[in-house]
Motif scaffolding. Structure first.
Motif, PDB file in Angstrom:
ATOM      1  N   VAL A  19       0.852  -1.181   0.000  1.00 46.73           N
ATOM      2  CA  VAL A  19       0.000   0.000   0.000  1.00 46.73           C
ATOM      3  C   VAL A  19       0.887   1.230   0.000  1.00 46.73           C
ATOM      4  O   VAL A  19       2.073   1.174   0.316  1.00 46.73           O
ATOM      5  CB  VAL A  19      -0.942   0.032   1.227  1.00 46.73           C
ATOM      6  N   ARG A  20       0.287   2.354  -0.383  1.00 46.86           N
ATOM      7  CA  ARG A  20       0.988   3.636  -0.276  1.00 46.86           C
ATOM      8  C   ARG A  20       0.447   4.365   0.948  1.00 46.86           C
ATOM      9  O   ARG A  20      -0.751   4.548   1.092  1.00 46.86           O
ATOM     10  CB  ARG A  20       0.790   4.474  -1.535  1.00 46.86           C
ATOM     11  N   GLY A  21       1.363   4.769   1.819  1.00 50.87           N
ATOM     12  CA  GLY A  21       0.970   5.446   3.030  1.00 50.87           C
ATOM     13  C   GLY A  21       1.382   6.899   3.016  1.00 50.87           C
ATOM     14  O   GLY A  21       1.250   7.589   2.006  1.00 50.87           O
ATOM     15  N   TRP A  22       1.925   7.352   4.138  1.00 47.76           N
ATOM     16  CA  TRP A  22       2.299   8.747   4.295  1.00 47.76           C
ATOM     17  C   TRP A  22       3.292   9.184   3.228  1.00 47.76           C
ATOM     18  O   TRP A  22       4.271   8.511   2.947  1.00 47.76           O
ATOM     19  CB  TRP A  22       2.915   8.945   5.683  1.00 47.76           C
ATOM     20  N   ILE A  66       6.540  13.159  12.362  1.00 49.65           N
ATOM     21  CA  ILE A  66       6.686  13.750  11.032  1.00 49.65           C
ATOM     22  C   ILE A  66       6.864  12.615  10.029  1.00 49.65           C
ATOM     23  O   ILE A  66       7.842  11.873  10.082  1.00 49.65           O
ATOM     24  CB  ILE A  66       7.891  14.709  10.996  1.00 49.65           C
ATOM     25  N   PHE A  67       5.910  12.470   9.118  1.00 52.03           N
ATOM     26  CA  PHE A  67       5.937  11.382   8.143  1.00 52.03           C
ATOM     27  C   PHE A  67       6.463  11.915   6.816  1.00 52.03           C
ATOM     28  O   PHE A  67       5.735  11.993   5.829  1.00 52.03           O
ATOM     29  CB  PHE A  67       4.532  10.796   7.965  1.00 52.03           C
ATOM     30  N   LYS A  68       7.717  12.281   6.803  1.00 49.99           N
ATOM     31  CA  LYS A  68       8.276  12.884   5.597  1.00 49.99           C
ATOM     32  C   LYS A  68       9.707  12.423   5.411  1.00 49.99           C
ATOM     33  O   LYS A  68      10.569  12.702   6.244  1.00 49.99           O
ATOM     34  CB  LYS A  68       8.219  14.419   5.698  1.00 49.99           C
ATOM     35  N   PRO A  69       9.975  11.701   4.308  1.00 46.72           N
ATOM     36  CA  PRO A  69      11.360  11.324   4.017  1.00 46.72           C
ATOM     37  C   PRO A  69      12.228  12.573   3.912  1.00 46.72           C
ATOM     38  O   PRO A  69      11.723  13.631   3.522  1.00 46.72           O
ATOM     39  CB  PRO A  69      11.258  10.598   2.662  1.00 46.72           C
ATOM     40  N   LYS A  71      13.543  11.524   6.900  1.00 47.48           N
ATOM     41  CA  LYS A  71      13.662  11.246   8.322  1.00 47.48           C
ATOM     42  C   LYS A  71      12.679  10.160   8.768  1.00 47.48           C
ATOM     43  O   LYS A  71      11.562  10.072   8.274  1.00 47.48           O
ATOM     44  CB  LYS A  71      13.429  12.522   9.137  1.00 47.48           C
ATOM     45  N   ALA A  72      13.125   9.345   9.740  1.00 47.39           N
ATOM     46  CA  ALA A  72      12.259   8.322  10.305  1.00 47.39           C
ATOM     47  C   ALA A  72      11.206   8.968  11.191  1.00 47.39           C
ATOM     48  O   ALA A  72      11.428  10.010  11.793  1.00 47.39           O
ATOM     49  CB  ALA A  72      13.090   7.331  11.125  1.00 47.39           C
ATOM     50  N   MET A  73      10.042   8.324  11.270  1.00 47.20           N
ATOM     51  CA  MET A  73       8.984   8.850  12.117  1.00 47.20           C
ATOM     52  C   MET A  73       9.270   8.491  13.573  1.00 47.20           C
ATOM     53  O   MET A  73       9.992   7.537  13.874  1.00 47.20           O
ATOM     54  CB  MET A  73       7.626   8.307  11.699  1.00 47.20           C
ATOM     55  N   ARG A  74       8.675   9.251  14.484  1.00 46.81           N
ATOM     56  CA  ARG A  74       8.833   9.029  15.913  1.00 46.81           C
ATOM     57  C   ARG A  74       7.839   7.964  16.371  1.00 46.81           C
ATOM     58  O   ARG A  74       6.675   8.231  16.602  1.00 46.81           O
ATOM     59  CB  ARG A  74       8.586  10.339  16.666  1.00 46.81           C
ATOM     60  N   GLY A  75       8.321   6.717  16.459  1.00 47.03           N
ATOM     61  CA  GLY A  75       7.465   5.635  16.909  1.00 47.03           C
ATOM     62  C   GLY A  75       7.774   4.342  16.189  1.00 47.03           C
ATOM     63  O   GLY A  75       8.745   4.222  15.427  1.00 47.03           O
ATOM     64  N   GLY A  76       6.943   3.322  16.449  1.00 46.62           N
ATOM     65  CA  GLY A  76       7.122   2.036  15.796  1.00 46.62           C
ATOM     66  C   GLY A  76       8.407   1.342  16.210  1.00 46.62           C
ATOM     67  O   GLY A  76       8.852   1.432  17.358  1.00 46.62           O
ATOM     68  N   ILE A  77       9.019   0.644  15.264  1.00 46.18           N
ATOM     69  CA  ILE A  77      10.315  -0.010  15.471  1.00 46.18           C
ATOM     70  C   ILE A  77      11.232   0.418  14.343  1.00 46.18           C
ATOM     71  O   ILE A  77      11.005   0.054  13.183  1.00 46.18           O
ATOM     72  CB  ILE A  77      10.207  -1.541  15.481  1.00 46.18           C
ATOM     73  N   SER A  78      12.236   1.207  14.648  1.00 38.94           N
ATOM     74  CA  SER A  78      13.169   1.655  13.615  1.00 38.94           C
ATOM     75  C   SER A  78      14.494   0.903  13.733  1.00 38.94           C
ATOM     76  O   SER A  78      14.868   0.422  14.806  1.00 38.94           O
ATOM     77  CB  SER A  78      13.398   3.170  13.703  1.00 38.94           C
ATOM     78  N   SER A 260      10.480  15.903  26.867  1.00 39.49           N
ATOM     79  CA  SER A 260       9.387  15.808  25.897  1.00 39.49           C
ATOM     80  C   SER A 260       9.076  17.164  25.285  1.00 39.49           C
ATOM     81  O   SER A 260       8.772  17.277  24.095  1.00 39.49           O
ATOM     82  CB  SER A 260       8.133  15.240  26.557  1.00 39.49           C
ATOM     83  N   LYS A 261       9.145  18.201  26.109  1.00 39.99           N
ATOM     84  CA  LYS A 261       8.790  19.542  25.649  1.00 39.99           C
ATOM     85  C   LYS A 261       9.831  20.145  24.720  1.00 39.99           C
ATOM     86  O   LYS A 261       9.575  21.156  24.071  1.00 39.99           O
ATOM     87  CB  LYS A 261       8.564  20.452  26.853  1.00 39.99           C
ATOM     88  N   THR A 262      11.006  19.531  24.628  1.00 39.35           N
ATOM     89  CA  THR A 262      12.055  20.026  23.728  1.00 39.35           C
ATOM     90  C   THR A 262      12.060  19.310  22.380  1.00 39.35           C
ATOM     91  O   THR A 262      12.807  19.685  21.488  1.00 39.35           O
ATOM     92  CB  THR A 262      13.439  19.857  24.369  1.00 39.35           C
ATOM     93  N   MET A 263      11.209  18.287  22.217  1.00 36.99           N
ATOM     94  CA  MET A 263      11.208  17.455  21.009  1.00 36.99           C
ATOM     95  C   MET A 263      10.054  17.885  20.111  1.00 36.99           C
ATOM     96  O   MET A 263       8.887  17.778  20.499  1.00 36.99           O
ATOM     97  CB  MET A 263      11.099  15.982  21.396  1.00 36.99           C
ATOM     98  N   VAL A 264      10.393  18.356  18.908  1.00 39.58           N
ATOM     99  CA  VAL A 264       9.367  18.931  18.027  1.00 39.58           C
ATOM    100  C   VAL A 264       8.399  17.875  17.503  1.00 39.58           C
ATOM    101  O   VAL A 264       7.266  18.191  17.143  1.00 39.58           O
ATOM    102  CB  VAL A 264      10.011  19.681  16.839  1.00 39.58           C
ATOM    103  N   ASP A 265       8.840  16.611  17.453  1.00 41.79           N
ATOM    104  CA  ASP A 265       7.979  15.554  16.909  1.00 41.79           C
ATOM    105  C   ASP A 265       7.444  14.647  18.006  1.00 41.79           C
ATOM    106  O   ASP A 265       7.200  13.455  17.795  1.00 41.79           O
ATOM    107  CB  ASP A 265       8.732  14.735  15.858  1.00 41.79           C
ATOM    108  N   PHE A 266       7.233  15.217  19.200  1.00 42.85           N
ATOM    109  CA  PHE A 266       6.775  14.441  20.342  1.00 42.85           C
ATOM    110  C   PHE A 266       5.857  15.305  21.189  1.00 42.85           C
ATOM    111  O   PHE A 266       6.209  16.435  21.554  1.00 42.85           O
ATOM    112  CB  PHE A 266       7.983  13.982  21.164  1.00 42.85           C
ATOM    113  N   GLY A 267       4.649  14.803  21.503  1.00 44.07           N
ATOM    114  CA  GLY A 267       3.705  15.562  22.305  1.00 44.07           C
ATOM    115  C   GLY A 267       4.176  15.741  23.736  1.00 44.07           C
ATOM    116  O   GLY A 267       4.835  14.856  24.304  1.00 44.07           O
TER     117      GLY A 267
END
Length: 318
Positions: A19-22, A66-69, A71-78, A260-267
């Motif tokens: 499938v095609r995702g983000w 951020i789902f943009k090549p 860079k890897a996204m924040r989460g899952g298993i990298s 957490s508050k210093t990470m732009v891709d983390f709530g």
């Protein structure tokens, strides 16, 4: 996450669902007969989703990911290769998680029940010209991601020194587990071990607790660890069991509130819903001579939190 649209693609390989995702990046879907589900992105060979047969997501992904090549996204298993951490001229955690992997044509990708009752996909990464400029080593990295009939998720990495001189690397499966509340979670299996504390210049300590619990930021490398450990989530009455081979260390990380508050891709408050428990080779690098190959395996399963010690005594499946 719910707003992401997926488009099925026609693929000539029988049984392989792509499938095609983000951002139009291809992903491979694995399903078990009972309804468990996993998705693997060709960006980084990253597992971006793992759901049980009740539809519960077992891996954490930040709402601000951020789902943009590239860079890897924040989460899952990298996949952290050829380094884990931040040193030298390479990007943090290496470049493998930021590259587009290919389906491995030499190994038939599967998405049906074979002799081992697993749905699997095989991916491969070879160095680009840019990779060789920053890390001049000739390698082939093959990754197999599988989902068993019981919903267990496994990853098998094989790194081969294709030619040239010996080279060394560090490695980790950077695994974000989804938990109910970090204050209700404990890890068993790492008691009495030595660990390197990344918050204090990798100073060495010995774990004193009967189990690891969380009250503040943690970033530790537990060295020479057992091959089986358990992460117990009391509120969900669920235990993640981690089995590993070829990976001597376990990295435990939670950024807590301040970081957490210093990470732009983390709530800001998302540290409460996640815990990273990484099978890794972090203390000492792995060295391969020309023609040699290294294999590192990880298997994740989830079971009811009724008798954790019994699960830890079970023999490994991988």
């Amino acid at each position: 996450m719910s707003m992401v649209q997926y488009t099925n693609l026609t693929d000539p390989r029988p049984g392989l669902e792509v499938v095609r995702g983000w951002n139009d990046v291809e992903q491979v879907v694995l399903r078990s007969p009972r309804g468990d589900y996993a998705r693997v992105s060709l960006l980084g060979g990253q597992v971006v989703s793992w759901r049980n047969d009740h539809g519960e997501e077992l891996l954490f992904t930040s709402s601000k990911a951020i789902f943009k090549p590239p860079k890897a996204m924040r989460g899952g298993i990298s996949i952290c290769f050829p380094q884990f951490g931040n040193c030298g001229t390479l990007e943090r955690h290496g470049f493998a998680r930021n590259r587009i992997w290919a389906l491995d044509e030499e190994h038939r990708p599967l998405n049906h029940n074979d002799n081992s009752s697993k749905a699997s996909v095989d991916l491969i990464l070879k160095p680009s010209e840019d990779d060789l400029k920053c890390w001049p080593r000739c390698f082939e990295f093959r990754l197999r991601v599988s989902l068993s009939k019981d919903g267990d998720l496994s990853l098998v990495s094989r790194v081969r020194n294709v030619n040239g001189k010996p080279f060394s690397f560090s490695f980790a499966y950077h695994t974000y587990l989804s938990v109910s509340d970090i204050s209700e979670v404990r890890i068993e299996g790492l008691e009495t071990l030595d660990y390197l504390d990344n918050l204090i210049q990798r100073e060495r300590f010995t774990e004193q607790g009967d189990a690891i619990t969380f009250e503040s930021e943690v970033d530790r490398v537990y060295v020479s660890s057992p091959n089986v450990i358990a992460v117990l989530d009391h509120e969900k009455k669920r235990t993640f069991v981690t089995r590993k081979e070829g990976l001597p260390d376990v990295v435990v990380w939670n950024p807590w509130e301040k970081k957490s508050k210093t990470m732009v891709d983390f709530g800001d408050g998302e540290y409460k819903q996640m815990l990273c428990v990484d099978a890794a080779a972090a203390e000492r690098p792995i060295t391969l001579k020309p023609g040699e190959e290294w294999t590192g395996k990880l298997e994740l399963s989830q079971v009811p939190s009724t008798n954790c010690s019994g699960h830890l005594d079970q023999p490994g499946i991988i």
